[in-house]
Design an enzyme around this catalytic site. Structure first.
Site, short mmCIF file in Angstrom:
data_model
loop_
_atom_site.label_atom_id
_atom_site.label_comp_id
_atom_site.label_asym_id
_atom_site.label_seq_id
_atom_site.Cartn_x
_atom_site.Cartn_y
_atom_site.Cartn_z
N GLY A 150 0.72 -1.20 0.09
CA GLY A 150 -0.20 -0.09 0.04
C GLY A 150 1.05 1.28 0.00
N CYS A 151 0.24 2.55 -0.39
CA CYS A 151 1.09 3.60 -0.43
C CYS A 151 1.36 4.08 0.74
CB CYS A 151 0.44 4.69 -1.30
SG CYS A 151 -1.36 4.89 -0.61
N PHE A 152 0.76 3.96 1.91
CA PHE A 152 0.84 4.54 3.16
C PHE A 152 1.91 3.59 3.86
CE2 PHE A 152 -3.37 7.03 3.45
CZ PHE A 152 -2.69 8.32 3.61
N GLY A 155 5.78 4.70 2.48
CA GLY A 155 6.05 5.51 3.32
C GLY A 155 6.41 5.37 4.67
#
Lengths: 337, 337, 337, 337
Positions: A150-152, A155
């Site tokens: 996932g993008c979150f 990061g």
């Protein structure tokens, strides 16, 4: 060298579009097949006017035989809970699959089912490698199924992993306050993302309950070799692309600012797409790139880490192409310069 | 009723402009004198084209005699470190002063001097009342000098105070991750705020060292009756107005979500400008208003609080007018509906 | 095949940065030398943090011998009036030059001098080919100096040329109302481009006097074989990239909507980067690409044409690479997919 | 003085919300009744969270008896084609009505029906006064039905009228190229206004066919005493509020820049809300105000006029309150400072 023939499954959304665009400049891969759940075929350029004159393919209903005939790799951009209904047949047809959904990310099926839905392809969960090359590159090399993060989580994990790996923080006291651009919410219009409502705005959402939390904790626990407790709180801002993750942790040993920076620079020394900076990162500096910028800081008895990625590139399509490159044994950076 | 005659000292910046605009619709006050540090007078409307046809005054070099002749109240928008050079004479001339700078906020002069500069008006520090009406209304009523709070401290303190007041959190474990709109950085052009650099961006700054930190801690300590440790981390986003403050704390007793909401609703029951919501706040919903929206949440063993204000209104000019109203004994909400 | 060695002269601005980024994915060219007017060398990545980990070169003071040793092509991003002081020596050293400034665009030196400054390199004006491949491709093939068009002229001329070429409009009655993103104003901070002043704004500027007007008229006159009068009015909007040009003309013969679209589609049939649409263009659909989207419309007795480009790509760096490709005889689209 | 009791009919959209907010600071009017087409009542603050703590009313299903009992004025924010089904009964109940829709603006019912729908309240068309106070103030004073102008017509007509009134331009050769903020498109989510699609964008729409064209032509023709031909072309930009109208006309007599400015300044000399500037207008300078900024320019044998308004204030809710003020005989500027 024969080019990798890549199919983009679920090509109507933002991640599908970005995947197609990235592959346009890939020297050793080409897009050969685009699909969507619709009954009709439409030109890719009418769905994504950016592609006018750049991609002549139609987006077609998915046909597994055609998929097998035309493609070596499936970049599967289907939504959570939908993807697991299609991935098994892609694997059976012999394709290597990079799946963008959460369906193969969570190893503990009960955790998955608590946050998403009953899992209909449990057999392949173990087969899937978590597609964060910075942690799982060697496993990805031989994999035929990568669960693109996932993008979150991308990061967050890139900011937390070096600290947990060195056991310099308390794994039970991690707080991530992250702000994503609006593309992270997908392409479907909604009142909250209606321009006059969302422009000039920022707001927290999914208070304390975002389903990216268990994904972050699973990978962090694997790095720590211990249980990890992460409070992950997302916000959505009025910009298109990028996530800034502000991570607040509690050190268990004293580290100077210089030692902290060295710890991160050592950890990511050979990573092409992770850059440890000497100053705070900005989402604008990574927008439209596959890079992650990181800045760790020793502050007031805490360790804070700030990371910036493009949610659609390193957080989705770019990382998927990076995974594909690794799975096919070609230069990981290809298409992502 | 005779109108309050209000001077805006330092009328060329954003807070000066907003103060003038707010006073245009104030029934019991009128702007009578505008000043700036320049040697020449310029029409207010040439400095702030928004005021064309709305304010016929010039912005003039400050003359204390003229100030005394024309004004009852001085809304002093001068910068930190500059203000203390002018406020003493305003007070001597008998004006009531609302000072926007940090110069009279910090009671411990050593702390002030560590973060700002040698203080040149120490005598008046004790005389100043911290201009957060929600905590200091009764003191403000008789004051002739209000130290208008910083924008970040306003958003932070309003979210933390109810918890400290009820002693339900650990005062040594508070983390505030806040995002401000770009007007918070002031009117002076700089590379970081150049539109093509700042648009579509968000970035943390002043890592671990923002000078709003001691201001927040001072007021929080007064509420807690104890030492308080706050890690305050600002970010700047690509929108004009507003601050979202995401506050992460550690509870020392169990509180249900309902109990937590009640705690906040009780604390702010009579406050006209603080609204405790049942859902997360958004900066857009408070932009151009003097309101603070708050949402507390019990999450994963923590208490998170989210507050939204307009940094130029409740965080500066609106709160200053609110303070002026209180100091002159008129309806606190006047001009701020 | 030996790669083209490309120098970027004036590499500190937005066009320099975009030129470097475009060349990163160019298969047959590589950036070998970066220069700026400063006395000191700085890493390209400290000037442009986007380039961290992507470009290891320094930006150095310009040295013509080093330029000759390291580069075959000079992409000269120097400002108007400065460029002509350096281009002659680049040509003498045997480099092929694409010049981004206006210095070699205007063939009539008196017109140039009226809008810019005394010309110090008149001899090379005739040698320069106007770098709009859609009109001057064959001349560009043999050229060693291309005058890369202005961003506004690119968007305007591509919309007007097909009409003038077919002699279907009155060449004395053309009005172009164009809106550019803020990167068009360059990198230097100014009050007008300070984020809180420019965000949420749009404004016309250089009323009736923009120096892009004679450039547009010169090329249009060459296409028309007749004098042309264009009222060009720029506006600047609060977005980063793109120009929408709305062109209003007076037809001299009746054309149906279908005939009009055919006229444009025929004119641009073989052009890789010009796409004639069936619906209005949007700047977002060409952002970060070298494409121009065009939509002509027969409306209320007029012919209106709408074009969209990215001002930094087709309006600057992308078109420069396109010109370089043509001048070196390689595929025009290379690096620009 | 007894306050005007104002009902806002159709209070769920942006114009309804802005009307309520404007009336909050109106000294001689108060909002007493809010309605919407829904079957259920909802608190105004849940529909518009900006109103939390500021407006305690519910938005209720419309009941004409209750309307008559509670209100003197109806500010009717219903959509085109819907409004005419409700206005007759409001008038019968004795209310003064300001109608925001196009239903009573177009005097020629056939023109209306061509662009909208069969008109179901033809009798009241003649009774309605076009609510542009700068042209129809005296008629508005005695009116009980004001047809509040469209946002685009307001910006266009205020720029054209002085020229037509003085007969200095060719009425058959007027081109308006206008850019509106996104609130102009209303509150309903759509793909085109989905944030990630509309942010960082600008695009023309309704090419040559916008239904504001006949409205502009009707009023301009009345001013000119002659037929008028206006090509009106709207664009939508990625900002919330404001319209910049760039108007290109053909003079029939020579006017210097000074004469042109004088012509406009004379025409609007006594107008409180129209300001003729000495430099180009910006939408940001009129945002959230009822002002129109105008700059006329003699350029290259043409006369160009640039106007800026806030589409929701002078283009809708503010102008409606201005009309209400005039109709009730109170200070036109009340609530609009």
């Amino acid at each position: 060298m024969k080019k990798i023939r890549a199919a983009v499954i679920g090509a109507t959304g933002y991640t599908g579009r970005d995947t197609i665009e990235i592959l346009l400049s890939h020297r050793f891969a080409e897009v050969t097949y685009l699909t969507a759940s619709s009954d009709d075929s439409v030109p890719a350029s009418s769905m994504h006017p950016r592609l006018t004159g750049r991609c002549g393919l139609d987006i077609e209903p998915l046909n597994f035989d055609k998929l097998a005939d035309t493609a070596d790799a499936a970049l599967c951009c289907l939504p959570h809970k939908v993807s697991m209904g299609f991935v098994p047949q892609m694997l059976e047809k012999g394709l290597k699959v990079v799946d963008f959904s959460a369906d193969y990310r969570i190893k503990d099926v009960e955790v998955y089912q608590e946050h998403y839905a009953p899992h209909t392809d449990k057999d392949n969960i173990a087969r899937a490698v978590y597609g964060l090359p910075e942690l799982y590159r060697s496993e990805l090399k031989g994999a035929d199924l990568a669960a693109n993060p996932g993008c979150f989580p991308t990061g967050s994990i890139l900011g937390i992993a070096p600290l947990l790996n060195s056991q310099v923080i308390d794994p039970s006291d991690i707080c991530v306050s992250a702000v994503s651009g609006a593309t992270g919410a997908g392409k479907k219009p909604s009142p909250g993302l209606h321009f006059p409502n969302h422009n000039e705005n920022i707001r927290p959402y999914k208070i304390g309950s975002h389903r990216h939390m268990p994904e972050i904790e699973q990978i962090c626990a694997a790095v720590a070799g211990d249980e990890v407790n992460v409070l992950f709180q997302p916000h959505i801002g009025s910009f298109d692309r990028g996530i800034i993750s502000s991570i607040y942790t509690r050190p268990v040993k004293d580290l100077s600012q210089a030692e902290l920076e060295d710890l991160f620079k050592d950890f990511y020394e050979c990573e092409p797409f992770v850059q440890v900076l000497d100053s705070p990162p900005e989402v604008k500096n990574v927008a439209n790139t596959n890079y992650c910028h990181i800045y760790p800081a020793a502050v007031k008895g805490r360790i804070a880490v700030f990371t910036a990625i493009d949610n659609l590139v390193k957080g989705a399509s770019g990382q998927a192409v990076q995974n594909m490159n690794i799975m096919f044994g070609i230069d990981e950076k290809e298409g992502l310069l």
